[in-house]
Design a protein around this motif. Structure first.
Motif, PDB file in Angstrom:
ATOM      1  N   LEU A  86      -0.536   4.547  -5.825  1.00 62.38           N
ATOM      2  CA  LEU A  86      -1.105   5.519  -6.759  1.00 62.38           C
ATOM      3  C   LEU A  86      -2.251   6.303  -6.141  1.00 62.38           C
ATOM      4  O   LEU A  86      -2.499   7.452  -6.523  1.00 62.38           O
ATOM      5  N   SER A  87      -2.943   5.718  -5.183  1.00 63.62           N
ATOM      6  CA  SER A  87      -4.059   6.424  -4.550  1.00 63.62           C
ATOM      7  C   SER A  87      -3.581   7.696  -3.850  1.00 63.62           C
ATOM      8  O   SER A  87      -4.314   8.684  -3.747  1.00 63.62           O
ATOM      9  N   ALA A  88      -2.324   7.685  -3.376  1.00 63.99           N
ATOM     10  CA  ALA A  88      -1.764   8.861  -2.707  1.00 63.99           C
ATOM     11  C   ALA A  88      -1.469   9.989  -3.689  1.00 63.99           C
ATOM     12  O   ALA A  88      -1.329  11.150  -3.298  1.00 63.99           O
ATOM     13  N   PHE A  89      -1.409   9.640  -4.986  1.00 71.07           N
ATOM     14  CA  PHE A  89      -1.093  10.634  -6.016  1.00 71.07           C
ATOM     15  C   PHE A  89      -2.289  10.889  -6.937  1.00 71.07           C
ATOM     16  O   PHE A  89      -2.141  11.363  -8.056  1.00 71.07           O
ATOM     17  N   GLN A  90      -3.474  10.565  -6.454  1.00 68.70           N
ATOM     18  CA  GLN A  90      -4.667  10.622  -7.290  1.00 68.70           C
ATOM     19  C   GLN A  90      -4.890  12.001  -7.907  1.00 68.70           C
ATOM     20  O   GLN A  90      -5.263  12.133  -9.063  1.00 68.70           O
ATOM     21  N   ARG A  91      -4.645  13.064  -7.124  1.00 70.86           N
ATOM     22  CA  ARG A  91      -4.870  14.413  -7.630  1.00 70.86           C
ATOM     23  C   ARG A  91      -3.814  14.838  -8.649  1.00 70.86           C
ATOM     24  O   ARG A  91      -4.010  15.806  -9.379  1.00 70.86           O
ATOM     25  N   SER A  92      -2.708  14.121  -8.672  1.00 70.21           N
ATOM     26  CA  SER A  92      -1.631  14.459  -9.615  1.00 70.21           C
ATOM     27  C   SER A  92      -1.702  13.647 -10.900  1.00 70.21           C
ATOM     28  O   SER A  92      -0.866  13.807 -11.782  1.00 70.21           O
ATOM     29  N   ILE A  93      -2.679  12.744 -10.970  1.00 70.95           N
ATOM     30  CA  ILE A  93      -2.806  11.851 -12.130  1.00 70.95           C
ATOM     31  C   ILE A  93      -4.118  12.102 -12.856  1.00 70.95           C
ATOM     32  O   ILE A  93      -5.181  12.183 -12.232  1.00 70.95           O
ATOM     33  N   GLY A  94      -4.040  12.245 -14.168  1.00 69.61           N
ATOM     34  CA  GLY A  94      -5.230  12.493 -14.978  1.00 69.61           C
ATOM     35  C   GLY A  94      -5.225  11.642 -16.230  1.00 69.61           C
ATOM     36  O   GLY A  94      -4.359  10.783 -16.415  1.00 69.61           O
ATOM     37  N   PRO A  95      -6.180  11.873 -17.133  1.00 74.46           N
ATOM     38  CA  PRO A  95      -6.280  11.058 -18.357  1.00 74.46           C
ATOM     39  C   PRO A  95      -5.092  11.199 -19.302  1.00 74.46           C
ATOM     40  O   PRO A  95      -4.911  10.376 -20.196  1.00 74.46           O
ATOM     41  N   ARG A  96      -4.266  12.222 -19.109  1.00 77.14           N
ATOM     42  CA  ARG A  96      -3.076  12.390 -19.956  1.00 77.14           C
ATOM     43  C   ARG A  96      -1.822  11.797 -19.321  1.00 77.14           C
ATOM     44  O   ARG A  96      -0.754  11.797 -19.924  1.00 77.14           O
ATOM     45  N   THR A  97      -1.964  11.291 -18.106  1.00 79.19           N
ATOM     46  CA  THR A  97      -0.828  10.673 -17.425  1.00 79.19           C
ATOM     47  C   THR A  97      -0.585   9.271 -17.978  1.00 79.19           C
ATOM     48  O   THR A  97      -1.524   8.513 -18.218  1.00 79.19           O
ATOM     49  N   ASN A  98       0.677   8.941 -18.186  1.00 79.27           N
ATOM     50  CA  ASN A  98       1.053   7.607 -18.651  1.00 79.27           C
ATOM     51  C   ASN A  98       1.742   6.858 -17.515  1.00 79.27           C
ATOM     52  O   ASN A  98       2.682   7.380 -16.904  1.00 79.27           O
ATOM     53  N   ILE A  99       1.263   5.659 -17.214  1.00 80.08           N
ATOM     54  CA  ILE A  99       1.814   4.873 -16.109  1.00 80.08           C
ATOM     55  C   ILE A  99       2.358   3.550 -16.643  1.00 80.08           C
ATOM     56  O   ILE A  99       1.651   2.821 -17.341  1.00 80.08           O
ATOM     57  N   LEU A 100       3.603   3.259 -16.329  1.00 75.39           N
ATOM     58  CA  LEU A 100       4.214   1.982 -16.710  1.00 75.39           C
ATOM     59  C   LEU A 100       4.373   1.136 -15.458  1.00 75.39           C
ATOM     60  O   LEU A 100       5.075   1.516 -14.522  1.00 75.39           O
ATOM     61  N   LEU A 101       3.687   0.003 -15.419  1.00 74.46           N
ATOM     62  CA  LEU A 101       3.747  -0.914 -14.274  1.00 74.46           C
ATOM     63  C   LEU A 101       4.713  -2.051 -14.585  1.00 74.46           C
ATOM     64  O   LEU A 101       4.517  -2.787 -15.560  1.00 74.46           O
ATOM     65  N   LEU A 102       5.732  -2.196 -13.763  1.00 78.28           N
ATOM     66  CA  LEU A 102       6.736  -3.227 -13.979  1.00 78.28           C
ATOM     67  C   LEU A 102       6.380  -4.493 -13.211  1.00 78.28           C
ATOM     68  O   LEU A 102       6.250  -4.462 -11.991  1.00 78.28           O
ATOM     69  N   ASP A 103       6.208  -5.585 -13.938  1.00 82.24           N
ATOM     70  CA  ASP A 103       5.963  -6.895 -13.314  1.00 82.24           C
ATOM     71  C   ASP A 103       4.831  -6.874 -12.294  1.00 82.24           C
ATOM     72  O   ASP A 103       4.935  -7.429 -11.200  1.00 82.24           O
ATOM     73  N   SER A 104       3.744  -6.231 -12.629  1.00 85.79           N
ATOM     74  CA  SER A 104       2.576  -6.211 -11.742  1.00 85.79           C
ATOM     75  C   SER A 104       1.522  -7.162 -12.288  1.00 85.79           C
ATOM     76  O   SER A 104       1.495  -7.462 -13.480  1.00 85.79           O
ATOM     77  N   SER A 105       0.632  -7.626 -11.431  1.00 89.22           N
ATOM     78  CA  SER A 105      -0.379  -8.591 -11.848  1.00 89.22           C
ATOM     79  C   SER A 105      -1.593  -7.903 -12.462  1.00 89.22           C
ATOM     80  O   SER A 105      -1.785  -6.691 -12.330  1.00 89.22           O
ATOM     81  N   LEU A 145       1.740 -16.707 -14.454  1.00 88.08           N
ATOM     82  CA  LEU A 145       0.966 -17.001 -13.247  1.00 88.08           C
ATOM     83  C   LEU A 145       1.029 -18.487 -12.895  1.00 88.08           C
ATOM     84  O   LEU A 145       1.279 -18.861 -11.742  1.00 88.08           O
ATOM     85  N   VAL A 146       0.817 -19.343 -13.878  1.00 90.68           N
ATOM     86  CA  VAL A 146       0.826 -20.791 -13.645  1.00 90.68           C
ATOM     87  C   VAL A 146       2.205 -21.241 -13.166  1.00 90.68           C
ATOM     88  O   VAL A 146       2.324 -22.044 -12.231  1.00 90.68           O
ATOM     89  N   ILE A 147       3.247 -20.713 -13.801  1.00 84.03           N
ATOM     90  CA  ILE A 147       4.614 -21.089 -13.428  1.00 84.03           C
ATOM     91  C   ILE A 147       4.911 -20.680 -11.990  1.00 84.03           C
ATOM     92  O   ILE A 147       5.475 -21.452 -11.205  1.00 84.03           O
ATOM     93  N   ARG A 148       4.506 -19.461 -11.608  1.00 82.95           N
ATOM     94  CA  ARG A 148       4.733 -19.006 -10.236  1.00 82.95           C
ATOM     95  C   ARG A 148       3.924 -19.826  -9.239  1.00 82.95           C
ATOM     96  O   ARG A 148       4.383 -20.145  -8.141  1.00 82.95           O
ATOM     97  N   ALA A 149       2.694 -20.176  -9.640  1.00 86.94           N
ATOM     98  CA  ALA A 149       1.825 -20.957  -8.748  1.00 86.94           C
ATOM     99  C   ALA A 149       2.415 -22.331  -8.450  1.00 86.94           C
ATOM    100  O   ALA A 149       2.182 -22.902  -7.387  1.00 86.94           O
ATOM    101  N   ALA A 150       3.212 -22.853  -9.389  1.00 90.48           N
ATOM    102  CA  ALA A 150       3.791 -24.190  -9.224  1.00 90.48           C
ATOM    103  C   ALA A 150       5.188 -24.158  -8.603  1.00 90.48           C
ATOM    104  O   ALA A 150       5.800 -25.215  -8.410  1.00 90.48           O
ATOM    105  N   THR A 151       5.696 -22.954  -8.295  1.00 83.45           N
ATOM    106  CA  THR A 151       7.043 -22.866  -7.732  1.00 83.45           C
ATOM    107  C   THR A 151       7.085 -22.101  -6.403  1.00 83.45           C
ATOM    108  O   THR A 151       7.555 -22.633  -5.393  1.00 83.45           O
TER     109      THR A 151
END
Length: 297
Positions: free
Chosen positions: A72-91, A196-202
Motif C-alpha cells: 500500500l505504501s507504493a500507492f499512497q498518493r492514490s489512496i485517501g480518506p474516501r478509499t475503502n480497503i478490504l484486507l483478506l486474512d491479514s493480521s 492466532l492461538v490456533i496458528r501458534a500451536a500448529t
C-alpha cells in the motif's frame, strides 16, 4: 482493475496468461474451471498528465496479505480518506503498520475492512486459485485508530448498518459462494485472537519438525506440547490486550481446553496437509514469522 507489482509481472499476465484469472472449483461434485479476463496495470495508476488516479476500492489478499503495508505504501498518493480497503486474512499487526507508518494522520486514513476466511483455498500457479471447500467470510470495519479505538467504532455492527457501507462491501452478499458474515470489530478481534492461538500451536511445530499435520498427531507428548503453547499464548494475549477482557465472549473463545480441542480437530481434518508457513519456506517464498503471527505491544 488488477494492480500488479511490476512491469515483468504485467507482461507475464498478458503474454502467458492471456490477461485471465483462473479459478478451479473442487468443492463441487464435478470440478469446474472458470476463467475471466480482467484489465491490469503495473504500479500505481496515473492519468496521462502524470497525476495520481484516486482509488475508490482496494482488495488486498492472497500470499501477499502479510505485506499489505509495504504494498500500500507504493500507492499512497492514490489512496485517501474516501478509499475503502478490504484486507483478506491479514493480521492485526498489518493494520497497525498501515495506520502508524503509512497513514499517520487519522483524518487522512482510508476506511479499512478486515476479513477472516474459512474457505479452503490453494494457489500453486500465478493468477490461479483453487477452491477445496467453501466456508464463510467474516468481515468487520476497523476503527480509525486501532490502538485507541473509539467505543462506538468497536461496537459498530456492519450487519445492522450495511446500507451505509460502500457498494463493494454490500455486493459481497450477492456473490455466489462467498457467504459473508458481518460483525463488529470487538467480536472480530476475538475471532482473530482465537485464530492466532490456533496458528501458534500448529504452524511453527509443522516447520520445526518439518512434517505434515498428520505426522504431528503421531508424535509422542504432542498433547502436552500443544497445551503448553495454547496456555502461554492465552496468557500473553490477556496481559498485552487487557481491553479484550471486557468482551463477554472472551472467556469462552480463549478457553484453553476448548482451544486445544479445536487444534487437534484441525490437525485431524488436515491430516495430509502442511502448514502455510512450511509451504512458503519449502517454496522459497518470503513469509517471515513476524508476519505470520500477531505482533503484540
Amino acid at each position: 482493475v488488477l494492480i500488479l507489482k511490476s512491469e515483468e509481472e504485467s507482461k507475464s499476465f498478458v503474454d502467458f496468461h492471456k490477461s485471465s484469472i483462473t479459478v478451479r472449483n473442487f468443492s463441487i461434485r464435478y470440478p469446474a474451471v472458470y476463467k475471466k479476463q480482467v484489465m491490469a496495470t503495473a504500479g500505481a495508476p496515473r492519468y496521462s498528465n502524470g497525476a495520481a488516479f484516486k482509488l475508490s476500492n482496494v482488495v488486498l489478499g492472497g500470499s501477499d496479505s502479510h505485506r499489505a503495508d509495504e504494498l500500500l505504501s507504493a500507492f499512497q498518493r492514490s489512496i485517501g480518506p474516501r478509499t475503502n480497503i478490504l484486507l483478506l486474512d491479514s493480521s492485526r499487526s498489518v493494520v497497525e503498520r498501515i495506520q502508524n507508518h503509512i497513514f499517520k494522520d487519522p483524518a487522512k486514513r482510508p476506511n479499512i475492512y478486515q476479513c477472516i476466511s474459512s474457505h479452503r483455498l490453494f494457489g500453486k500457479y500465478p493468477f490461479e486459485v483453487g477452491t477445496l471447500a467453501t466456508g464463510n467470510l467474516t468481515i468487520c470495519k476497523v476503527p480509525k485508530d486501532i490502538r485507541s479505538p473509539d467505543k462506538e467504532e468497536m461496537n459498530l455492527s456492519l450487519d445492522a448498518h450495511l446500507d451505509k457501507q460502500p457498494d463493494f462491501i454490500k455486493m459481497l452478499v450477492d456473490i455466489t459462494g462467498i457467504h459473508p458474515v458481518f460483525v463488529s470489530f470487538r467480536d472480530f478481534e476475538i475471532l482473530q485472537l482465537e485464530s492466532l492461538v490456533i496458528r501458534a500451536a500448529t504452524e511453527p511445530l509443522s516447520v520445526i519438525y518439518d512434517c505434515s499435520y498428520g505426522e504431528l498427531l503421531q508424535m509422542e507428548n504432542i498433547t502436552n506440547l500443544v497445551t503448553q503453547i495454547v496456555k502461554e499464548s492465552v496468557t500473553i494475549i490477556k496481559k498485552a490486550l487487557p481491553h479484550t477482557l471486557e468482551n463477554p465472549y472472551v472467556e469462552t473463545a480463549l478457553d484453553v481446553n476448548r482451544l486445544v480441542t479445536v487444534v487437534f480437530n484441525i490437525l485431524r481434518v488436515n491430516f495430509n496437509d502442511m502448514s502455510n508457513l512450511r509451504f512458503h519456506l519449502r517454496n522459497n517464498r518470503e513469509k517471515p514469522v513476524s508476519y505470520t503471527h500477531l505482533t503484540l505491544p
